[in-house]
Design a protein around this motif. Structure first.
Motif, PDB file in Angstrom:
ATOM      1  N   UNK A  92     -56.473 -19.848  -0.244  1.00 44.81           N
ATOM      2  CA  UNK A  92     -56.757 -18.999   0.917  1.00 44.81           C
ATOM      3  C   UNK A  92     -56.255 -19.651   2.203  1.00 44.81           C
ATOM      4  N   UNK A  93     -56.373 -20.966   2.270  1.00 41.33           N
ATOM      5  CA  UNK A  93     -55.910 -21.677   3.456  1.00 41.33           C
ATOM      6  C   UNK A  93     -54.387 -21.617   3.568  1.00 41.33           C
ATOM      7  N   UNK A  94     -53.701 -21.784   2.452  1.00 36.62           N
ATOM      8  CA  UNK A  94     -52.241 -21.667   2.477  1.00 36.62           C
ATOM      9  C   UNK A  94     -51.806 -20.277   2.914  1.00 36.62           C
ATOM     10  N   UNK A  95     -52.478 -19.231   2.403  1.00 34.42           N
ATOM     11  CA  UNK A  95     -52.134 -17.860   2.782  1.00 34.42           C
ATOM     12  C   UNK A  95     -52.353 -17.624   4.278  1.00 34.42           C
ATOM     13  N   UNK A  96     -53.363 -18.268   4.838  1.00 32.75           N
ATOM     14  CA  UNK A  96     -53.655 -18.070   6.261  1.00 32.75           C
ATOM     15  C   UNK A  96     -52.660 -18.793   7.161  1.00 32.75           C
ATOM     16  N   UNK A  97     -51.901 -19.710   6.600  1.00 25.09           N
ATOM     17  CA  UNK A  97     -50.956 -20.493   7.393  1.00 25.09           C
ATOM     18  C   UNK A  97     -49.501 -20.097   7.157  1.00 25.09           C
ATOM     19  N   UNK A  98     -49.289 -18.927   6.551  1.00 21.29           N
ATOM     20  CA  UNK A  98     -47.920 -18.447   6.372  1.00 21.29           C
ATOM     21  C   UNK A  98     -47.284 -18.145   7.719  1.00 21.29           C
ATOM     22  N   UNK A  99     -45.992 -18.361   7.828  1.00 24.53           N
ATOM     23  CA  UNK A  99     -45.282 -18.081   9.075  1.00 24.53           C
ATOM     24  C   UNK A  99     -45.289 -16.584   9.346  1.00 24.53           C
ATOM     25  N   UNK A 100     -45.519 -16.218  10.576  1.00 23.86           N
ATOM     26  CA  UNK A 100     -45.612 -14.808  10.944  1.00 23.86           C
ATOM     27  C   UNK A 100     -44.229 -14.230  11.232  1.00 23.86           C
ATOM     28  N   UNK A 147     -42.426 -33.776   0.490  1.00 16.67           N
ATOM     29  CA  UNK A 147     -43.474 -34.762   0.227  1.00 16.67           C
ATOM     30  C   UNK A 147     -43.871 -34.768  -1.243  1.00 16.67           C
ATOM     31  N   UNK A 148     -43.540 -35.861  -1.918  1.00 12.04           N
ATOM     32  CA  UNK A 148     -44.006 -36.035  -3.293  1.00 12.04           C
ATOM     33  C   UNK A 148     -45.534 -36.138  -3.322  1.00 12.04           C
ATOM     34  N   UNK A 149     -46.099 -36.844  -2.345  1.00 14.57           N
ATOM     35  CA  UNK A 149     -47.553 -37.043  -2.313  1.00 14.57           C
ATOM     36  C   UNK A 149     -48.284 -35.712  -2.218  1.00 14.57           C
ATOM     37  N   UNK A 150     -47.804 -34.797  -1.362  1.00 20.79           N
ATOM     38  CA  UNK A 150     -48.434 -33.483  -1.261  1.00 20.79           C
ATOM     39  C   UNK A 150     -48.395 -32.745  -2.592  1.00 20.79           C
ATOM     40  N   UNK A 151     -47.354 -33.009  -3.374  1.00 20.13           N
ATOM     41  CA  UNK A 151     -47.181 -32.319  -4.653  1.00 20.13           C
ATOM     42  C   UNK A 151     -48.149 -32.817  -5.715  1.00 20.13           C
ATOM     43  N   UNK A 152     -48.828 -33.930  -5.464  1.00 24.06           N
ATOM     44  CA  UNK A 152     -49.816 -34.440  -6.415  1.00 24.06           C
ATOM     45  C   UNK A 152     -51.212 -33.880  -6.134  1.00 24.06           C
ATOM     46  N   UNK A 153     -51.407 -33.268  -4.966  1.00 23.32           N
ATOM     47  CA  UNK A 153     -52.751 -32.862  -4.528  1.00 23.32           C
ATOM     48  C   UNK A 153     -53.096 -31.437  -4.928  1.00 23.32           C
ATOM     49  N   UNK A 154     -54.377 -31.102  -4.788  1.00 22.78           N
ATOM     50  CA  UNK A 154     -54.845 -29.725  -4.936  1.00 22.78           C
ATOM     51  C   UNK A 154     -54.911 -29.092  -3.545  1.00 22.78           C
ATOM     52  N   UNK A 155     -54.721 -27.767  -3.518  1.00 27.89           N
ATOM     53  CA  UNK A 155     -54.708 -27.058  -2.241  1.00 27.89           C
ATOM     54  C   UNK A 155     -55.543 -25.794  -2.334  1.00 27.89           C
ATOM     55  N   UNK A 156     -56.195 -25.444  -1.233  1.00 32.31           N
ATOM     56  CA  UNK A 156     -56.958 -24.202  -1.145  1.00 32.31           C
ATOM     57  C   UNK A 156     -55.979 -23.048  -0.932  1.00 32.31           C
ATOM     58  N   UNK A 167     -50.641 -26.255  12.516  1.00 29.96           N
ATOM     59  CA  UNK A 167     -50.097 -27.599  12.721  1.00 29.96           C
ATOM     60  C   UNK A 167     -48.688 -27.754  12.162  1.00 29.96           C
ATOM     61  N   UNK A 168     -48.134 -26.702  11.607  1.00 29.85           N
ATOM     62  CA  UNK A 168     -46.850 -26.833  10.935  1.00 29.85           C
ATOM     63  C   UNK A 168     -45.685 -26.727  11.915  1.00 29.85           C
ATOM     64  N   UNK A 169     -44.513 -27.112  11.435  1.00 26.18           N
ATOM     65  CA  UNK A 169     -43.321 -27.111  12.270  1.00 26.18           C
ATOM     66  C   UNK A 169     -42.958 -25.721  12.766  1.00 26.18           C
ATOM     67  N   UNK A 170     -42.367 -25.649  13.958  1.00 23.25           N
ATOM     68  CA  UNK A 170     -41.990 -24.364  14.551  1.00 23.25           C
ATOM     69  C   UNK A 170     -40.943 -23.637  13.712  1.00 23.25           C
ATOM     70  N   UNK A 171     -40.077 -24.400  13.064  1.00 22.27           N
ATOM     71  CA  UNK A 171     -39.008 -23.790  12.282  1.00 22.27           C
ATOM     72  C   UNK A 171     -39.502 -23.233  10.952  1.00 22.27           C
ATOM     73  N   UNK A 172     -40.679 -23.600  10.545  1.00 18.82           N
ATOM     74  CA  UNK A 172     -41.184 -23.183   9.245  1.00 18.82           C
ATOM     75  C   UNK A 172     -40.788 -24.169   8.162  1.00 18.82           C
ATOM     76  N   UNK A 173     -41.532 -24.167   7.089  1.00 15.83           N
ATOM     77  CA  UNK A 173     -41.308 -25.113   5.998  1.00 15.83           C
ATOM     78  C   UNK A 173     -41.539 -24.409   4.674  1.00 15.83           C
ATOM     79  N   UNK A 190     -54.388 -31.499   2.994  1.00 15.17           N
ATOM     80  CA  UNK A 190     -54.677 -31.076   4.361  1.00 15.17           C
ATOM     81  C   UNK A 190     -53.435 -30.463   4.977  1.00 15.17           C
ATOM     82  N   UNK A 191     -53.594 -29.344   5.685  1.00 16.66           N
ATOM     83  CA  UNK A 191     -52.446 -28.672   6.284  1.00 16.66           C
ATOM     84  C   UNK A 191     -51.752 -29.544   7.327  1.00 16.66           C
ATOM     85  N   UNK A 192     -52.449 -30.510   7.869  1.00 10.46           N
ATOM     86  CA  UNK A 192     -51.812 -31.416   8.826  1.00 10.46           C
ATOM     87  C   UNK A 192     -50.698 -32.229   8.162  1.00 10.46           C
TER      88      UNK A 192
END
Length: 308
Positions: free
Chosen positions: A281-289, A270-279, A244-250, A107-109
């Motif tokens: 298209x969703x990651x591409x839509x949340x890139x910093x502008x 986050x090690x836990x995030x690294x174990x998960x699957x991610x969409x 929902x991501x940090x203002x500074x970018x990640x 989840x992007x949160x």
């Protein structure tokens, strides 16, 4: 008259004994020094071994060689973080395990630098599968460098996602042994450190190019193009910063495309995030502008040949 007792004088140590003792002490100091400097190189050799043996997921490496500027690496056992130093070395030392993936959808949160570290006082020693081959995972809150002050003032556990992300690539795919600390020092020395803001975006291209790794900005930031790059043997470095991501970018690494169309990531926070699957298209839509220095998406490819 009383007979005088003859007392044997104690023998003073010979010069030869002193010399032998000196040699022994020098050898011990030299061994300790080599263990300090050889650590990351040993990890690099382990990664090369994995890449050369199809189907093998680990190779035995002495825990005595797994060290860096902050102390010995603690083995992760079946995969993941550990809190106890097993102190094993030699032929019975455990191998570097691979991350144990889950089918849980990320989840992007959860993909934010605002999160507190999942575990404290933890070292991570685990390999990841990527489109470029096996890669050693690093976490910016690792107890070996989480409190190191990036630029002399900002703790790595809060501001070190970028040097930690590039370290995973440099250490695994170049000939230069690197740790998050040495990557942060390089960034500070080369104009890539942003006080109270982490890193300037030029760190990605400048640091990877300096270590002979080919990296290019991705202009077509669609899920289809990103999937094509992953399938053709690239790792993507993504600067996340919307929603929902940090203002500074990640900074995260998008490491491989799965058969079901989802992707895996290496999240330095986050090690836990690294174990998960991610969409994807969703990651591409949340890139910093932002679009300076190749941001917000880079493709990392083959290591450039040294013609020297």
């Amino acid at each position: 008259m009383k007979k005088r007792k003859h007392v044997k004088a104690k023998k003073k140590p010979s010069y030869g004994a002193w010399i032998r003792t000196g040699i022994l002490i020098s050898a011990l100091i030299m061994t300790s020094s080599l263990s300090f400097y050889v650590g990351p190189a040993a990890l690099k050799k382990a990664g090369s071994l994995y890449r050369s043996i199809s189907g093998h997921t680990s190779a035995s490496v002495s825990d005595g060689l797994l060290s860096d500027t902050s102390g010995s690496i603690q083995e992760a056992g079946a995969g993941g973080p550990v809190q106890d130093d097993k102190g094993l070395s030699g032929p019975d030392a455990p191998s570097i395990p691979y991350l144990e993936p889950s089918q849980e959808l990320g989840s992007l949160d959860d993909l934010s630098l605002d999160k507190e570290p999942e575990q404290k006082g933890v070292s991570y020693t685990v390999m990841l599968n990527t489109s470029m081959g096996p890669m050693l995972y690093y976490n910016q809150a690792d107890n070996r460098w989480g409190d190191y002050l990036y630029g002399g003032q900002d703790p790595m556990k809060k501001y070190g996602c970028s040097p930690t992300a590039v370290t995973m690539i440099i250490n695994s795919f170049s000939s230069t042994p690197t740790t998050p600390v040495s990557a942060a020092e390089w960034a500070a020395d080369n104009g890539c450190y942003a006080p109270q803001g982490g890193s300037y975006h030029n760190l990605i291209q400048d640091s990877l190019s300096a270590h002979g790794i080919h990296v290019e900005s991705v202009q077509q930031r669609t899920a289809g193009n990103a999937a094509g790059l992953l399938d053709s043997g690239h790792i993507l470095i993504a600067l996340m910063g919307k929603g929902a991501l940090t203002d500074n970018g990640h900074f995260i690494l998008i490491t491989e495309c799965l058969n079901n169309g989802n992707v895996r990531i290496a999240d330095p926070n986050s090690y836990e995030n690294s174990t998960k699957e991610w969409k994807l298209a969703q990651l591409m839509s949340e890139l910093k502008q932002c679009h300076d220095n190749g941001a917000p998406l880079w493709a990392v490819g083959q290591v450039e040949e040294d013609n020297g």
